[in-house]
Design an enzyme around this catalytic site. Structure first.
Site, PDB file in Angstrom:
ATOM      1  N   CYS A 248       0.825  -1.220   0.000  1.00 50.53           N
ATOM      2  CA  CYS A 248       0.000   0.000   0.000  1.00 50.53           C
ATOM      3  C   CYS A 248       0.851   1.259   0.000  1.00 50.53           C
ATOM      4  CB  CYS A 248      -0.947   0.009   1.187  1.00 50.53           C
ATOM      5  SG  CYS A 248      -1.382  -1.624   1.778  1.00 50.53           S
TER       6      CYS A 248
ATOM      7  N   CYS B 112     -13.326   0.778   7.148  1.00 48.12           N
ATOM      8  CA  CYS B 112     -12.350   0.284   6.167  1.00 48.12           C
ATOM      9  C   CYS B 112     -12.377   1.141   4.904  1.00 48.12           C
ATOM     10  CB  CYS B 112     -12.696  -1.135   5.712  1.00 48.12           C
ATOM     11  SG  CYS B 112     -12.911  -2.316   7.020  1.00 48.12           S
TER      12      CYS B 112
ATOM     13  N   ILE C  26     -12.718  -0.605  -1.988  1.00 49.34           N
ATOM     14  CA  ILE C  26     -11.970  -1.127  -3.129  1.00 49.34           C
ATOM     15  C   ILE C  26     -12.295  -0.224  -4.312  1.00 49.34           C
ATOM     16  CG2 ILE C  26     -11.960  -3.049  -4.779  1.00 49.34           C
ATOM     17  CD1 ILE C  26     -12.338  -4.907  -2.330  1.00 49.34           C
TER      18      ILE C  26
ATOM     19  N   LYS D  68     -10.426   6.551   3.632  1.00 45.41           N
ATOM     20  CA  LYS D  68     -11.807   6.126   3.857  1.00 45.41           C
ATOM     21  C   LYS D  68     -12.775   6.755   2.853  1.00 45.41           C
ATOM     22  CE  LYS D  68     -15.372   4.302   5.643  1.00 45.41           C
ATOM     23  NZ  LYS D  68     -15.937   4.372   4.291  1.00 45.41           N
TER      24      LYS D  68
ATOM     25  N   HIS E 157      -8.913   4.307  -1.698  1.00 44.85           N
ATOM     26  CA  HIS E 157      -7.596   3.707  -1.502  1.00 44.85           C
ATOM     27  C   HIS E 157      -7.283   2.734  -2.635  1.00 44.85           C
ATOM     28  CE1 HIS E 157      -4.084   2.059   0.272  1.00 44.85           C
ATOM     29  NE2 HIS E 157      -4.627   1.118   1.006  1.00 44.85           N
TER      30      HIS E 157
END
Lengths: 133, 389
Positions: free
Chosen positions: B85, B208, B211, B332, B336
């Site tokens: 990441c 989280c 995607i 968030k 990401h």
């Protein structure tokens, strides 16, 4: 795709919980390392204590493709009596029983099957220490 | 070593780009960055491409050749940089080094990830490759699960409430709502976060990062050259770059509730920029999960261990607060797209320092920092940017 050699070469460590001990600073590791955090390369393979405590835990409800169907999966970081700290799966209990500090012991268990031929992958999991008479 | 400047930035909105390939994403973001800099593509003489999992998602490696080819830069040296990441953070660092050393003149640092080719369980398998395959992934843990282990221990050690950690997501969405390239540009309520499904206990879905697909580009050149190429008001100097690694396995970290790599990378970045932490006007932290954002603020040295969640709840991270944090919406809300995230952060800090960040503009921002984490703290970059004028 399967990766039999990658799994096979780890068998002594996966099956028998063999880690390494730094002969200079005394740190214990699982899985074994070639170089200690203290910089020493003087490490020896050694079995890791099979009893310890849960240092942290989680319950996984959305696993990776490889573990589909096994959810909920209970995973913990355990600290064994000889000071090693590592990640493992918990078994023989339910998510609501899990607590930081709970005593656990190593057992041999099935993890999953792999690849087109269904190679069965075994390894060590930890379970709550059983009350014995 | 030469001083280095950011002269152009560009990206695409993070999202589900079903009709666009990885090449298309790079091309669009690159065009936007060229327009922003006001230069011709043929002036670029070096290309670095941050990406984590193209081999898994697209069955495509060799992105150096592929991206150079797609951008019309055939012949220009180009290479993929992978650090999970933090791929884009490390890509930016490589690009800075290339210019600072004198090896290249005008370099493009690209971050790209196209994650929506596959279903969620496959993406989960790709993401957990950031962890130790043989002794973490093969024990059934996921990437969310590793971070859940951190959050559980953090709540235990510092007696911090679950909802105070979860609040970090609410904070990020408040600002992401005003970010035109955010994937989820809307505010959310704490109640929504707390009622969202548990992914890996105690982390819920709305804690989280999602995607998504994204591409982001920063164009760099020597500071002296920047003064010839663009208006001085728009020059942003790369004041300092710090990077570090830690053990790949979470259980091998010295502490479960702190990332040593963030501590080291911050110290290195701050010392190379010759500033102190107090000089930093705004920060973008890597909140892949609410808990990650919180411990990042602590590891960077802005808050003591166990204190950052409370700081968020009490408003210290707001635009007019003590430390404006994640004015982009963070991972968030902005999104990401793994191997692109670090460059999105660079773009957002650059735009802040130019005074071009719209509703979320921090008044008179002079110095900004971006922190990009690989895995569960196995690698970290911290970049400090400074307004030139």
């Amino acid at each position: 795709m399967s990766w039999a050699p990658q799994y096979w070469r780890e068998l002594p460590y996966r099956y028998r919980l063999i880690g390494s001990k730094c002969m200079d600073c005394g740190r214990k590791y699982y899985p074994p390392r070639k170089v200690c955090k203290c910089g020493s390369e003087n490490l020896k393979l050694e079995p890791i204590a099979r009893k310890g405590k849960v240092y942290s835990y989680t319950v996984i409800y959305y696993p990776s493709k490889e573990f589909q169907g096994q959810e909920p999966i209970m995973v913990a970081i355990v600290e064994t009596e000889d000071g090693a700290r590592f990640l493992t799966q918990l078994t023989d209990c339910t998510p609501d029983q899990l607590k930081i500090g709970m005593p656990v012991e190593a057992v041999f268990r099935r993890y999953r099957t792999q690849g087109d031929k269904g190679l069965v992958m075994y390894g060590i999991k930890f379970r709550p220490v059983l009350e014995r008479d | 070593m030469r001083k280095v400047a950011v002269i152009g930035v560009g990206c695409i909105k993070v999202g589900e780009h079903w009709k666009k390939s990885l090449r298309d994403l790079c091309f669009e973001a690159f065009k936007n960055a060229l327009n922003d800099a006001g230069i011709e593509s043929q002036m670029i003489d070096g290309l670095y491409i941050g990406n984590m999992s193209s081999g898994y998602y697209q069955r495509q490696e060799h992105l150096g050749s592929l991206v150079a080819d797609s951008l019309g830069l055939i012949g220009v040296p180009a290479v993929k940089i992978e650090s999970a990441c933090s791929s884009a953070g490390f890509t930016f660092k490589e690009a800075v080094q290339a210019v600072a050393s004198g090896m290249h003149e005008i370099v493009a640092a690209i971050g790209v990830e196209k994650m929506t080719e596959v279903k969620t369980p496959d993406a989960t398998s790709a993401l957990v490759m950031a962890a130790d395959h043989d002794y973490e992934a093969e024990f059934g843990v996921t990437f969310v699960g590793l971070n859940a282990l951190i959050k559980r221990r953090y709540m235990h050690d510092y007696n911090v409430k679950d909802e105070d950690i979860a609040y970090f997501s609410v904070h990020c969405h408040k600002y992401g709502a005003n970010n035109p390239h955010a994937q989820y540009p809307f505010p959310i309520k704490l109640e929504t976060v707390m009622k969202s499904p548990i992914v890996a206990d105690p982390i819920r879905l709305f804690e989280c990062a999602g995607i998504g697909d994204g591409a982001a580009v920063a164009i760099l050149c020597p500071l002296e050259k920047a003064r010839e190429l663009i208006d001085e008001d728009r020059i942003v100097e790369v004041a300092g770059v710090g990077a570090a690694t830690d053990t790949i396995r979470l259980a091998d970290h010295d502490s479960l509730t702190s990332f040593k790599a963030t501590i080291l990378a911050t110290k290195r970045a701050v010392s190379s920029a010759k500033i102190t932490l107090k000089d930093i006007d705004l920060v973008e932290v890597h909140d892949a999960f609410s808990i990650t954002g919180i411990i990042s603020l602590e590891d960077m040295g802005f808050y003591k261990p166990g204190q950052a969640a409370k700081a968020a709840v009490e408003g210290e991270l707001e635009k007019d607060g003590k430390l404006p944090t994640n004015m982009s919406g963070g991972l968030k809300s902005r999104g990401h797209p793994v191997g692109a995230t670090g460059i999105y952060q660079i773009i957002e800090v650059t735009q802040q320092l130019r005074g071009e960040f719209g509703k979320n503009q921090v008044e008179d921002a002079q110095i900004g920092a971006a922190q990009n984490i690989g895995g569960v703290g196995g690698s970290v970059t911290v970049t400090i940017l400074r307004r030139f004028r």
